[in-house]
Write a protein that holds these residues in place. Structure first.
Motif, PDB file in Angstrom:
ATOM      1  N   ALA A  54       0.839  -1.209   0.000  1.00  0.00           N
ATOM      2  CA  ALA A  54       0.000   0.000   0.000  1.00  0.00           C
ATOM      3  C   ALA A  54       0.870   1.253   0.000  1.00  0.00           C
ATOM      4  O   ALA A  54       1.857   1.349   0.735  1.00  0.00           O
ATOM      5  N   GLY A  55       0.482   2.210  -0.845  1.00  0.00           N
ATOM      6  CA  GLY A  55       1.236   3.451  -0.975  1.00  0.00           C
ATOM      7  C   GLY A  55       2.161   3.467  -2.169  1.00  0.00           C
ATOM      8  O   GLY A  55       2.690   4.524  -2.540  1.00  0.00           O
ATOM      9  N   THR A  56       2.368   2.301  -2.814  1.00  0.00           N
ATOM     10  CA  THR A  56       3.231   2.239  -3.995  1.00  0.00           C
ATOM     11  C   THR A  56       2.552   2.889  -5.191  1.00  0.00           C
ATOM     12  O   THR A  56       1.400   2.583  -5.504  1.00  0.00           O
ATOM     13  N   ASN A  57       3.258   3.792  -5.841  1.00  0.00           N
ATOM     14  CA  ASN A  57       2.739   4.454  -7.042  1.00  0.00           C
ATOM     15  C   ASN A  57       3.294   3.721  -8.262  1.00  0.00           C
ATOM     16  O   ASN A  57       4.500   3.740  -8.514  1.00  0.00           O
ATOM     17  N   LEU A  58       2.401   3.084  -9.016  1.00  0.00           N
ATOM     18  CA  LEU A  58       2.817   2.316 -10.184  1.00  0.00           C
ATOM     19  C   LEU A  58       2.912   3.169 -11.440  1.00  0.00           C
ATOM     20  O   LEU A  58       3.346   2.683 -12.493  1.00  0.00           O
ATOM     21  N   ALA A 208       1.189  -9.888  -4.179  1.00  0.00           N
ATOM     22  CA  ALA A 208       1.311 -10.082  -2.730  1.00  0.00           C
ATOM     23  C   ALA A 208      -0.107 -10.256  -2.194  1.00  0.00           C
ATOM     24  O   ALA A 208      -1.042  -9.610  -2.689  1.00  0.00           O
ATOM     25  N   PRO A 209      -0.323 -11.132  -1.214  1.00  0.00           N
ATOM     26  CA  PRO A 209      -1.685 -11.355  -0.701  1.00  0.00           C
ATOM     27  C   PRO A 209      -2.328 -10.052  -0.229  1.00  0.00           C
ATOM     28  O   PRO A 209      -1.697  -9.243   0.465  1.00  0.00           O
ATOM     29  N   GLY A 210      -3.605  -9.846  -0.641  1.00  0.00           N
ATOM     30  CA  GLY A 210      -4.349  -8.666  -0.229  1.00  0.00           C
ATOM     31  C   GLY A 210      -4.044  -7.416  -1.014  1.00  0.00           C
ATOM     32  O   GLY A 210      -4.509  -6.323  -0.667  1.00  0.00           O
ATOM     33  N   THR A 211      -3.301  -7.535  -2.108  1.00  0.00           N
ATOM     34  CA  THR A 211      -2.925  -6.356  -2.899  1.00  0.00           C
ATOM     35  C   THR A 211      -4.095  -5.869  -3.742  1.00  0.00           C
ATOM     36  O   THR A 211      -4.728  -6.645  -4.459  1.00  0.00           O
ATOM     37  N   ARG A 212      -4.379  -4.565  -3.636  1.00  0.00           N
ATOM     38  CA  ARG A 212      -5.391  -3.943  -4.482  1.00  0.00           C
ATOM     39  C   ARG A 212      -4.839  -2.630  -5.019  1.00  0.00           C
ATOM     40  O   ARG A 212      -4.207  -1.860  -4.287  1.00  0.00           O
ATOM     41  N   ALA A 213      -5.084  -2.372  -6.291  1.00  0.00           N
ATOM     42  CA  ALA A 213      -4.666  -1.119  -6.924  1.00  0.00           C
ATOM     43  C   ALA A 213      -5.900  -0.327  -7.327  1.00  0.00           C
ATOM     44  O   ALA A 213      -6.979  -0.886  -7.584  1.00  0.00           O
ATOM     45  N   LYS A 214      -5.756   0.993  -7.376  1.00  0.00           N
ATOM     46  CA  LYS A 214      -6.859   1.866  -7.761  1.00  0.00           C
ATOM     47  C   LYS A 214      -6.380   2.899  -8.769  1.00  0.00           C
ATOM     48  O   LYS A 214      -5.193   3.226  -8.839  1.00  0.00           O
ATOM     49  N   VAL A 215      -7.330   3.419  -9.542  1.00  0.00           N
ATOM     50  CA  VAL A 215      -7.048   4.533 -10.450  1.00  0.00           C
ATOM     51  C   VAL A 215      -8.317   5.376 -10.559  1.00  0.00           C
ATOM     52  O   VAL A 215      -9.423   4.849 -10.703  1.00  0.00           O
ATOM     53  N   ASP A 216      -8.171   6.685 -10.419  1.00  0.00           N
ATOM     54  CA  ASP A 216      -9.285   7.614 -10.571  1.00  0.00           C
ATOM     55  C   ASP A 216      -9.336   8.077 -12.020  1.00  0.00           C
ATOM     56  O   ASP A 216      -8.325   8.543 -12.571  1.00  0.00           O
ATOM     57  N   VAL A 217     -10.520   7.965 -12.616  1.00  0.00           N
ATOM     58  CA  VAL A 217     -10.666   8.271 -14.042  1.00  0.00           C
ATOM     59  C   VAL A 217     -11.718   9.358 -14.235  1.00  0.00           C
ATOM     60  O   VAL A 217     -12.866   9.200 -13.816  1.00  0.00           O
TER      61      VAL A 217
END
Length: 232
Positions: A54-58, A208-217
């Motif tokens: 969490a907090g990683t900017n891809l 990684a277990p429980g990893t979720r990514a988000k993007v605002d569009v």
């Protein structure tokens, strides 16, 4: 003599021909045609918001393609110049793509989603209702219902799951014009700008277990429609 007869004949024909009268208070108007949603799709970077990363900017961004469907308008004239209008359509389907992210497996087609964009507007016709050409402007409120999010086979094979996108409320603005072919039938063309903002999320336990990514569009599409209408 011949000129007098010709003038009299033209005058009689003009009286006999039906006038293409536009709108009166109490009229109901139904329009149908081809409607295209063209998203601008400006987006934030893709960020991990849940899990040990969490907090990683891809980095990167999301894009969406255009889609054309059957569009419908239902309008009721409150006065000769002011009406209320509901925009409806058959469901739109868009490809959602990610590009430029730091996670190579995430780039490419993420999946597809469908949406319905009912929009309620107040419209104003500035010209006299005796004019067969009726330009108009309008403004209103849009609710975009997003559903049936599906991951692409490539995204699934990369370990992604649970693709979701939030519904949206926003303002809508339009310009358009009717041209009365008869007292009841019209040609119509219209263009809208709709404020649609959504947040898409996707999970990946393979990273990684429980990893979720988000993007605002900011979908914020221009919407184009051409078709025919009928006045009741």
């Amino acid at each position: 003599m011949h000129k007098s007869l010709l003038s009299a004949s033209l005058f009689a024909l003009a009286l006999a021909a039906p006038l293409a009268h536009a709108f009166d208070a109490g009229d109901i108007i139904v329009r149908a045609g081809a409607i295209t949603v063209a998203p601008k799709a400006s987006s934030s970077s893709v960020k991990v918001d849940q899990g040990p990363l969490a907090g990683t900017n891809l980095g990167g961004k999301a894009t969406m393609d255009n889609d054309t469907q059957l569009g419908l308008n239902f309008a009721y004239m409150l006065t000769n110049n002011i009406g209320i209008e509901l925009l409806a359509a058959s469901p739109f389907e868009h490809d959602v793509n990610l590009k430029g992210t730091g996670l190579g497996a995430a780039n490419g087609k993420l999946g597809t989603l469908k949406h319905l964009p009912p929009t309620l507007s107040v419209v104003y016709y500035p010209l006299d209702n005796k004019s067969p050409f009726q330009p108009y402007v309008g403004a209103g409120i849009n609710y975009t219902w997003i559903y049936d999010e599906n991951l692409s086979s490539e995204a699934k094979s990369a370990g992604f799951s649970n693709f979701k996108a939030k519904n949206s409320w926003g303002l809508a603005f339009q310009v358009g014009a009717d041209y009365m072919l008869t007292d009841n039938i019209m040609l119509n063309a219209q263009m809208r700008y709709i404020d649609i903002d959504t947040r898409a999320t996707v999970e990946n336990d393979a990273v990684a277990p429980g990893t979720r990514a988000k993007v605002d569009v900011g979908v914020d599409p221009f919407v184009y429609m051409v078709g025919l209408g009928y006045k009741f």
